[in-house]
Motif scaffolding. Structure first.
Motif, short mmCIF file in Angstrom:
data_model
loop_
_atom_site.label_atom_id
_atom_site.label_comp_id
_atom_site.label_asym_id
_atom_site.label_seq_id
_atom_site.Cartn_x
_atom_site.Cartn_y
_atom_site.Cartn_z
N LYS A 68 0.82 -1.22 0.00
CA LYS A 68 0.00 0.00 0.00
C LYS A 68 0.86 1.27 0.00
CE LYS A 68 -3.87 -2.17 0.00
NZ LYS A 68 -4.66 -2.19 -1.21
N GLU A 78 -1.44 4.49 -0.31
CA GLU A 78 -2.58 4.40 -1.22
C GLU A 78 -3.87 4.77 -0.48
OE1 GLU A 78 -4.56 0.50 -3.01
OE2 GLU A 78 -2.52 0.85 -3.74
N VAL A 134 3.10 3.91 -1.59
CA VAL A 134 3.32 4.35 -2.97
C VAL A 134 4.53 5.26 -3.13
CG1 VAL A 134 0.93 4.01 -3.69
CG2 VAL A 134 1.62 6.22 -2.75
#
Length: 125
Positions: free
Chosen positions: A21, A43, A23
């Protein structure tokens, strides 16, 4: 680099996030110090989370990296953390520490900088 899926990554001070998750990782340059090392963009979150760990250590936990690289990364992260903390110590306190404990923070700082610079130079080769 391959990111480990569904691995829980510690960000420090009780903060955790799933590896897949994350980024983006952005090292904090200004006002960096204990508890403030990296901005972690996740994310579906509008604002980044402030992590107390360096981007290098977070990335090492996220990726499938050989054990030797992880160990070297951890050692270099520790040196960088010590250097960051030493840089926050003013000249009067440095002198007091030298007088009271015989600990020469200027010499330690120079040595750590040499080690970190040498390590970065060897990566570029």
């Amino acid at each position: 680099m391959e990111i480990r899926e569904n691995a829980i990554i510690p960000l420090g001070y009780g903060k955790f996030v799933r590896s897949d998750k994350i980024v983006a990782l952005d090292p904090i340059e200004e006002n960096r110090g204990p508890g403030r090392r990296t901005l972690v963009y996740i994310e579906n979150l509008k604002n980044p989370i402030v992590a107390s760990r360096t981007e290098t250590s977070i990335l090492a936990n996220m990726s499938k990296t050989p054990k030797e690289v992880l160990e070297a990364t951890s050692a270099m992260e520790l040196l960088q953390d010590i250097l960051d903390d030493i840089e926050q110590i003013g000249p009067m306190l440095r002198k007091s520490i030298l007088d009271e404990a015989g600990l020469d923070l200027d010499r330690i700082q120079r040595k750590i900088e040499e080690i970190l610079t040498h390590d970065l130079d060897s990566i570029g080769e």
